[in-house]
Design an enzyme around this catalytic site. Structure first.
Site, PDB file in Angstrom:
ATOM      1  N   HIS A 120      23.777  69.178  14.454  1.00  0.00           N
ATOM      2  CA  HIS A 120      22.426  68.594  14.455  1.00  0.00           C
ATOM      3  C   HIS A 120      22.483  67.071  14.609  1.00  0.00           C
ATOM      4  O   HIS A 120      21.819  66.505  15.480  1.00  0.00           O
ATOM      5  CB  HIS A 120      21.718  68.986  13.160  1.00  0.00           C
ATOM      6  CG  HIS A 120      20.334  68.438  13.016  1.00  0.00           C
ATOM      7  ND1 HIS A 120      19.208  69.167  13.327  1.00  0.00           N
ATOM      8  CD2 HIS A 120      19.892  67.222  12.616  1.00  0.00           C
ATOM      9  CE1 HIS A 120      18.135  68.419  13.115  1.00  0.00           C
ATOM     10  NE2 HIS A 120      18.523  67.230  12.675  1.00  0.00           N
ATOM     11  N   GLU A 121      23.284  66.431  13.769  1.00  0.00           N
ATOM     12  CA  GLU A 121      23.324  64.960  13.823  1.00  0.00           C
ATOM     13  C   GLU A 121      23.924  64.497  15.149  1.00  0.00           C
ATOM     14  O   GLU A 121      23.474  63.522  15.741  1.00  0.00           O
ATOM     15  CB  GLU A 121      24.114  64.379  12.649  1.00  0.00           C
ATOM     16  CG  GLU A 121      23.643  64.811  11.262  1.00  0.00           C
ATOM     17  CD  GLU A 121      22.157  64.671  11.010  1.00  0.00           C
ATOM     18  OE1 GLU A 121      21.528  63.801  11.629  1.00  0.00           O
ATOM     19  OE2 GLU A 121      21.615  65.456  10.199  1.00  0.00           O
ATOM     20  N   GLU A 147      13.034  65.853  15.566  1.00  0.00           N
ATOM     21  CA  GLU A 147      13.553  66.795  14.577  1.00  0.00           C
ATOM     22  C   GLU A 147      13.399  68.256  14.995  1.00  0.00           C
ATOM     23  O   GLU A 147      14.352  69.026  14.950  1.00  0.00           O
ATOM     24  CB  GLU A 147      12.920  66.546  13.201  1.00  0.00           C
ATOM     25  CG  GLU A 147      13.274  65.190  12.591  1.00  0.00           C
ATOM     26  CD  GLU A 147      14.781  64.933  12.477  1.00  0.00           C
ATOM     27  OE1 GLU A 147      15.573  65.879  12.643  1.00  0.00           O
ATOM     28  OE2 GLU A 147      15.169  63.776  12.239  1.00  0.00           O
ATOM     29  N   MET A 153      22.575  61.678   8.322  1.00  0.00           N
ATOM     30  CA  MET A 153      21.752  60.750   9.095  1.00  0.00           C
ATOM     31  C   MET A 153      22.445  60.393  10.398  1.00  0.00           C
ATOM     32  O   MET A 153      23.624  60.027  10.423  1.00  0.00           O
ATOM     33  CB  MET A 153      21.490  59.501   8.235  1.00  0.00           C
ATOM     34  CG  MET A 153      20.674  58.439   8.944  1.00  0.00           C
ATOM     35  SD  MET A 153      18.997  59.019   9.358  1.00  0.00           S
ATOM     36  CE  MET A 153      18.728  58.095  10.866  1.00  0.00           C
ATOM     37  N   GLU A 154      21.661  60.435  11.481  1.00  0.00           N
ATOM     38  CA  GLU A 154      22.210  60.343  12.840  1.00  0.00           C
ATOM     39  C   GLU A 154      22.374  58.931  13.379  1.00  0.00           C
ATOM     40  O   GLU A 154      22.314  58.727  14.597  1.00  0.00           O
ATOM     41  CB  GLU A 154      21.295  61.138  13.780  1.00  0.00           C
ATOM     42  CG  GLU A 154      19.900  60.505  14.034  1.00  0.00           C
ATOM     43  CD  GLU A 154      18.778  61.029  13.161  1.00  0.00           C
ATOM     44  OE1 GLU A 154      19.057  61.541  12.057  1.00  0.00           O
ATOM     45  OE2 GLU A 154      17.611  60.925  13.576  1.00  0.00           O
ATOM     46  N   ASN A 155      22.604  57.917  12.538  1.00  0.00           N
ATOM     47  CA  ASN A 155      22.773  56.539  13.017  1.00  0.00           C
ATOM     48  C   ASN A 155      23.663  56.500  14.257  1.00  0.00           C
ATOM     49  O   ASN A 155      24.693  57.162  14.312  1.00  0.00           O
ATOM     50  CB  ASN A 155      23.437  55.690  11.937  1.00  0.00           C
ATOM     51  CG  ASN A 155      22.882  55.974  10.574  1.00  0.00           C
ATOM     52  OD1 ASN A 155      21.725  55.746  10.334  1.00  0.00           O
ATOM     53  ND2 ASN A 155      23.703  56.532   9.694  1.00  0.00           N
ATOM     54  N   GLU A 182      16.409  55.319   7.936  1.00  0.00           N
ATOM     55  CA  GLU A 182      15.260  56.152   8.296  1.00  0.00           C
ATOM     56  C   GLU A 182      14.542  56.600   7.014  1.00  0.00           C
ATOM     57  O   GLU A 182      15.218  57.030   6.083  1.00  0.00           O
ATOM     58  CB  GLU A 182      15.696  57.384   9.087  1.00  0.00           C
ATOM     59  CG  GLU A 182      14.493  58.141   9.618  1.00  0.00           C
ATOM     60  CD  GLU A 182      14.864  59.357  10.479  1.00  0.00           C
ATOM     61  OE1 GLU A 182      16.061  59.618  10.674  1.00  0.00           O
ATOM     62  OE2 GLU A 182      13.941  60.019  10.934  1.00  0.00           O
TER      63      GLU A 182
HETATM   64  N1  B3K Z   1      16.916  62.048  10.449  1.00  0.00           N
HETATM   65  C1  B3K Z   1      17.494  62.307   9.158  1.00  0.00           C
HETATM   66  C2  B3K Z   1      16.484  62.462   8.079  1.00  0.00           C
HETATM   67  C3  B3K Z   1      15.975  61.200   7.528  1.00  0.00           C
HETATM   68  C4  B3K Z   1      15.062  61.460   6.348  1.00  0.00           C
HETATM   69  C5  B3K Z   1      14.425  60.226   5.860  1.00  0.00           C
HETATM   70  N2  B3K Z   1      13.648  60.454   4.666  1.00  0.00           N
HETATM   71  C6  B3K Z   1      18.396  63.478   9.181  1.00  0.00           C
HETATM   72  C7  B3K Z   1      18.142  64.483  10.222  1.00  0.00           C
HETATM   73  O1  B3K Z   1      17.127  65.123  10.280  1.00  0.00           O
HETATM   74  O2  B3K Z   1      18.975  64.641  11.061  1.00  0.00           O
HETATM   75 ZN    ZN Z   2      17.413  65.615  12.360  1.00  0.00          ZN
END
Ligand code: B3K
Ligand code: ZN
Length: 882
Positions: free
Chosen positions: A304-305, A327, A270-272, A128
């Site tokens: 959050h993730e 977000e 990061m929420e992969n 992301e």
């Molecule tokens: N979604 C990611 C953030 C990615 C940032 C990319 N520059 C973490 C989060 O907000 O959960």
């Molecule tokens: Zn997030």
């Protein structure tokens, strides 16, 4: 070679892809310098797309070694590579076809930390927003959802662990020293949620049984030896999973959920899908090495993730303009989770402090942008406090306007209607409208108009008639690209308090839409009258910070003191103390500038001392009150011609006055709030530590000696107490022998713990005063400084620039020059990190002339450089344009 062109992208240009992605099959043959990635993707032409429309895929710095169509090498004249795109023509009109792209990657030289890179010998990815295109050509956009299978081939010894999204299909030896493993993720996802990890890691395992009785395996991977420090994260994960079931009805949807902690990461986490990758700062904790703030952050970020699994992953964004859809909503969800796990009022105070510290300056400066922007040059620069924190506040306001039940119905409808889709803010709002019948058209302006609304308030009381009048006027400041604003729907929660603290009940309320304790301000100007009030009430407005606005209200100090002492909403009590303190701090700043002296009212000093000693109030709350408005809070209120040195001196004068008056109370608190031998990170224990350390801080001002802090340092039994004592020493007594000894001892004790060492760097970088810059420069050459590690850079340069107004903005401008040099140096390796660091100058306009011209010169020195990344160029240009 940089291939990004920096051309602006506009929301209005959104167009569906011409082809539909169905499946992706990736094979990574991992090697530090020469990883071979074979990506086979199945596409079909979208109905309605032109029969000869080419397939245009995104790429960035790619070395493509082969391109096949349905297994056959593609003729050279059928495709074109232009550095940023692969354009393929002559593709079938009706049948699905498979494109195979082979690329060679060099993870060990990937210093941007986007795409596939290595951190401490571990292969990991960050996709992301646009990192996937740094691995292969693809539709690297959130509305292109595919089902992914991933095969990983790597060396058995260096990579015993090989992970990707979804469920593991199994693995086997692969000849020689290699082995392979395959993963299949049944949930269609956009490329930004792809992840791969391979390396030699330790693991902590647990299970969670979902609400329908399915058992999910939970694994947290960390560096060997650090497993015990992942226990708190695991606990937080299980609590998050349970909470999301109970509060939002959301169940986890794979057989396994994994978290991997890495030490080089551009952000928090990061929420992969099924494989969250975390900055290890937000995973690892034990009492000896983590502070209470670290524990609270870990809990919030793990949550959050995890919550993204539904808000972001199952339902994702149509395009990056909709970023707040995932977000803002997910921040709202993690706020609610922490509020339920901890004290709701204290959590709310912390949220508002953060909103004001990070988002308000952004919204009031050259980088202001709407929660849903309409244009960007570099999307990574839009992961901002506005998208996250103001985005969360906008969802919170929907819940205030609709009420709990209708809000829940709207969320349920959102999950039901859009599961599996990539959607927009309009889709999101529509769910709340359809579920409640409410019209949110005017409310939706919160997504589109930037700038913090200013509400001017005045009141009047007619004792003869028993009528209380409240006049409200809203003004939304001009922001870049948006000179004129229209009135918004602003929900203001309120109460009228009588002198004994009880609530007045008016007979009637006229002049506006008021229901259930909320005024719905919709017009530019509105006058409300409350009748049947024999006693003049005090107005407690914007309770719980129901709307993220600034309020201009010359409220009488007696009313504020009444609210501060009696309101049943703890948040309002905290807010009232702040409102009591700010005007005095502003006046004191002016008088410091005029004649070097400042004094404060007894009302203010007594209120602060009395809150400190009020046993009926929870310790965490008291510590929040004692924290006072920060120097940046004061600067923001002053707004123009600010002098950080005068602000610092004024605030210190207040600290001293309170410290002297409350010395006995603080000494008692310091003794009574001691952490018991058995450490617990729970909120209540953390609150006691916070109060005790606040007392230590005030006592340092009262006693003017490092002795107490040094002994607190010496006897500390946990990292919160230890680092707070070190902070008092380094900030208040920088040149004392005690401070030198404490810094030496801390370094010696933690020299092999990177996360704790970050604290050592940041405590020194945040020490107020003009001399800190030299100290920071010296620390840059310290053997433990590592310019390649984002956490270390943020701890030293970041803390200095963001959290040290007197040091950073010193009058000769040298702090700004230093920042400019750092930004240029970092930009060569890691543009995202550099651009973020540069935003520390976002409020440069409000500085007094001398400093402002130094800041401008520093910005110009960055701008003049012609090899800037798009990231830094975008920020510096916006910063200079406004
Ligand atoms: N979604 C990611 C953030 C990615 C940032 C990319 N520059 C973490 C989060 O907000 O959960
Ligand atoms: Zn997030």
């Amino acid at each position: 070679m940089r291939t990004d062109t920096g051309k602006a992208v506009h929301l209005e240009d959104y167009k569906e892809t011409d082809f539909v992605l169905e499946r992706v099959d990736l094979t990574f043959e991992l090697d530090p310098k020469e990883t071979k990635l074979t990506a086979r993707s199945l596409y079909h032409r979208r109905e309605g797309a032109g029969a000869d429309a080419p397939l245009v895929l995104d790429g960035d710095e790619l070395n493509m070694t082969s391109l096949l169509l349905d297994g056959v090498e593609m003729p050279r004249e059928h495709y074109e590579e232009n550095g940023r795109q692969l354009i393929i023509s002559n593709l079938p009109a009706e049948i699905a076809f498979e494109i195979t792209v082979e690329t060679l990657l060099s993870p060990s030289t990937n210093t941007e930390l986007m795409g596939l890179y290595r951190s401490n010998g571990v292969y990991c990815t960050q996709c992301e927003a646009e990192g996937f295109r740094r691995m292969t050509y693809a539709y690297d956009r959130p509305d292109s959802l595919g089902v992914y299978t991933t095969h990983i081939i790597a060396d058995k010894t260096s990579c015993p662990i090989m992970l990707s999204n979804g469920n593991c299909l199994g693995g086997a030896p692969y000849g020689g020293d290699k082995h392979f493993v395959s993963w299949f993720d049944p949930h269609p996802k956009p490329s930004y949620l792809f992840a791969l990890v391979a390396g030699d890691l330790g693991v902590v395992e647990d299970t969670f049984t979902t609400m329908t009785g399915r058992e999910v395996t939970l694994k947290i991977y960390v560096e060997h030896g650090k497993e015990p420090r992942a226990a708190y994260a695991m606990d937080a994960l299980k609590r998050s999973m349970k909470w999301d079931e109970e509060v939002f009805g959301r169940e986890y949807d794979l057989d396994i959920f994994m978290i991997v902690a890495v030490s080089d990461f551009n952000m928090g986490a990061m929420e992969n899908k099924g494989l969250n990758i975390f900055n290890d700062k937000y995973v690892l904790a034990d009492p000896e090495t983590a502070t209470d703030v670290d524990y609270a952050n870990i809990e919030a970020i793990i949550a959050h993730e995890y919550f993204h699994n539904w808000t972001g992953n199952r339902i994702t964004c149509r395009d990056w303009f909709q970023l707040c859809l995932k977000e803002g909503l997910t921040v709202f969800r993690d706020h609610e989770f922490s509020a339920d796990q901890r004290s709701r009022a204290v959590k709310r105070i912390a949220e508002v402090r953060r909103l004001k510290a990070d988002q308000f300056p952004e919204d009031g400066g050259p980088l202001a942008h709407p929660v849903r922007p309409t244009t960007y040059k570099e999307i990574n620069n839009f992961y901002t406090a506005t998208v996250y924190e103001k985005g969360a506040e906008v969802t919170r306001m929907i819940s205030v306007i609709l009420g709990r039940k209708a809000f829940k119905a709207g969320m349920d409808l959102y999950f039901e209607r859009h599961d599996g889709q990539a959607v927009t803010i309009e889709d999101y709002i529509k769910c709340f409208e359809d579920a409640s019948g409410a019209d949110l058209t005017q409310f939706a302006l919160w997504y589109h108009q930037a700038g913090t609304p200013l509400i001017s308030v005045s009141t009047d009381y007619d004792a003869g008639k028993g009528v209380f009048t409240l006049s409200l006027e809203q003004m939304i400041p001009a922001t870049p690209g948006q000179p004129n604003k229209v009135p918004m729907h602003i929900p203001l929660s309120f109460a009228l308090l009588l002198p004994d603290g009880s609530k007045a009940e008016p007979e009637s309320i006229d002049g506006g839409d008021v229901s259930k304790g909320v005024i719905h301000l919709r017009e530019r100007k509105q006058v409300l009258t409350f009748t049947g009030l024999p006693t003049r009430p005090a107005l407690s407005l914007n309770r719980g910070f129901s709307a993220p606005v600034n309020i201009q209200f010359d409220q009488n100090p007696a009313d504020l003191a009444l609210i501060a002492n009696h309101d049943d909403d703890l948040f309002s009590r905290w807010y009232a103390v702040t409102e009591l303190a700010l005007p005095e701090l502003i006046m004191a700043t002016a008088s410091i500038r005029a004649n070097g002296a400042a004094d404060f009212s007894d009302t203010l000093v007594d209120t602060l001392v009395s809150v400190a000693g009020d046993e009926k109030l929870e310790p965490a709350f008291r510590s929040q009150v004692l924290a006072l408005p920060s120097e940046s809070d004061i600067a923001r209120e002053i707004a123009r011609d600010t002098d950080p040195d005068a602000i610092h001196a004024a605030r210190n004068a207040l600290l001293k006055a309170v410290a002297l008056k409350g010395a006995t109370v603080f000494a008692q608190l310091f003794d009574r709030m001691k952490t018991p031998d058995a450490f617990s990170p729970d909120a209540e224990s953390a609150g006691k530590r916070a109060l005790r350390n606040a007392a230590l801080f005030y006592l340092a001002h009262a006693e003017d000696s490092p002795a107490r802090a040094f002994s607190a340092f010496d006897t500390a039994t946990n990292m919160t107490d230890l680092s707070q004592a070190l902070t008092v020493l380094a900030h208040e007594f920088p040149d004392s022998d005690e401070t030198k000894e404490a810094l030496r001892a801390f370094l010696a004790r933690y020299s092999d713990n990177a996360l704790v060492l970050d604290k050592w760097f940041s405590v020194q970088a945040s020490a107020p005063g003009h001399g800190t810059l030299e100290r920071v420069k010296a620390l840059m050459t310290h053997p433990q400084f590592n310019a390649e590690n984002p956490n270390r850079v943020r701890a030293l340069a970041g803390t200095f620039a963001f959290a040290n107004p007197t040091g950073f903005a010193r009058p000769d401008g040298e702090g700004f020059t230093f920042l400019a040099e750092q930004v240029l140096a970092i930009d060569k390796r890691n543009p995202q990190l550099a651009a973020r660091l540069l935003t520390a100058l976002r409020s440069w306009h409000s500085l007094e002339q001398g400093r402002a011209s130094h800041a401008r010169a520093a910005l110009l020195s960055v701008e003049q450089n012609d090899s800037l990344s798009i990231d830094v160029r975008d920020i510096v240009e916006r910063m200079l344009a406004a």
